[in-house]
Design a protein around this motif. Structure first.
Motif, short mmCIF file in Angstrom:
data_model
loop_
_atom_site.label_atom_id
_atom_site.label_comp_id
_atom_site.label_asym_id
_atom_site.label_seq_id
_atom_site.Cartn_x
_atom_site.Cartn_y
_atom_site.Cartn_z
N LEU A 1 35.23 42.64 45.29
CA LEU A 1 34.43 43.20 44.21
C LEU A 1 33.71 42.14 43.39
O LEU A 1 32.83 42.47 42.60
CB LEU A 1 35.30 44.06 43.30
CG LEU A 1 35.84 45.34 43.92
CD1 LEU A 1 36.77 46.05 42.96
CD2 LEU A 1 34.72 46.25 44.38
N GLY A 52 33.89 47.70 48.63
CA GLY A 52 35.26 47.81 48.12
C GLY A 52 35.78 49.23 48.20
O GLY A 52 36.94 49.45 48.59
N ARG A 104 28.83 45.41 46.67
CA ARG A 104 30.27 45.09 46.69
C ARG A 104 31.11 46.29 46.25
O ARG A 104 32.21 46.49 46.75
CB ARG A 104 30.55 43.89 45.79
CG ARG A 104 30.14 42.58 46.40
CD ARG A 104 30.48 41.44 45.48
NE ARG A 104 30.14 40.18 46.09
CZ ARG A 104 30.87 39.08 45.96
NH1 ARG A 104 31.97 39.10 45.22
NH2 ARG A 104 30.52 37.97 46.56
N VAL A 105 30.60 47.08 45.32
CA VAL A 105 31.32 48.28 44.90
C VAL A 105 31.45 49.25 46.07
O VAL A 105 32.52 49.81 46.32
CB VAL A 105 30.63 48.95 43.69
CG1 VAL A 105 31.17 50.35 43.44
CG2 VAL A 105 30.79 48.11 42.45
#
Length: 159
Positions: A121, A65, A61-62
């Motif tokens: 995130l 994002g 997700r990082v």
């Protein structure tokens, strides 16, 4: 100068978008991996420490994002003539305009860019949209901002 060497502006914007995504992932790599390495060194030998699916999902997700934010930033920067103006616009939007819109019109919170970045995130809270909703909203922002950047870049004269 780039548009003189490669006059097809859409190709230039696509290449620069790809470069922005690659650079954002390269910048997010140490931010994602350094805490994992520190945790492994610090508590790696404990029986209750398990690096697993949840942490891998958070790292993914990082990266996602970072790539989405890089594309949003690039498209806004490509739409405006001055990069400083783009930075000021984005900061003013995220710090002043979005909270004001969310406070005055609570139904807009699910469609503002800041909370949706938080949703991608994995932030938790009652005012943070789900991952699927956030991803759909951010993709819609990217389509609109990308089209806007292409139209404005086509119209702009190279000087």
């Amino acid at each position: 100068l780039t548009f003189l060497a490669a006059p097809v502006r859409e190709k230039v914007l696509a290449a620069k978008t790809g470069a922005a995504v690659i650079v954002s992932i390269m910048l997010a790599l140490p931010a994602a991996l350094l805490p994992i390495v520190i945790a492994e060194i610090w508590v790696g030998g404990r029986a209750d420490y398990h690096f697993g699916g949840h942490e891998c999902q958070l790292v993914a997700r990082v990266f996602l994002g970072a790539a989405l934010v890089a594309m949003v930033g690039f498209f806004i920067g490509a739409s405006l003539k001055r990069q400083l103006g783009a930075v000021i616009l984005v900061l003013a939007w995220l710090v002043f305009v979005e909270p004001a819109l969310g406070g005055l019109f609570p139904w807009t919170k699910d469609y503002l860019i800041g909370p949706n970045i938080g949703g991608v995130l994995g932030d938790s809270g009652s005012d943070i949209p789900s991952f699927g909703h956030s991803l759909a909203v951010l993709v819609a922002y990217l389509v609109v901002l990308g089209a806007f950047a292409v139209v404005l870049t086509r119209r702009r004269d190279v000087t």
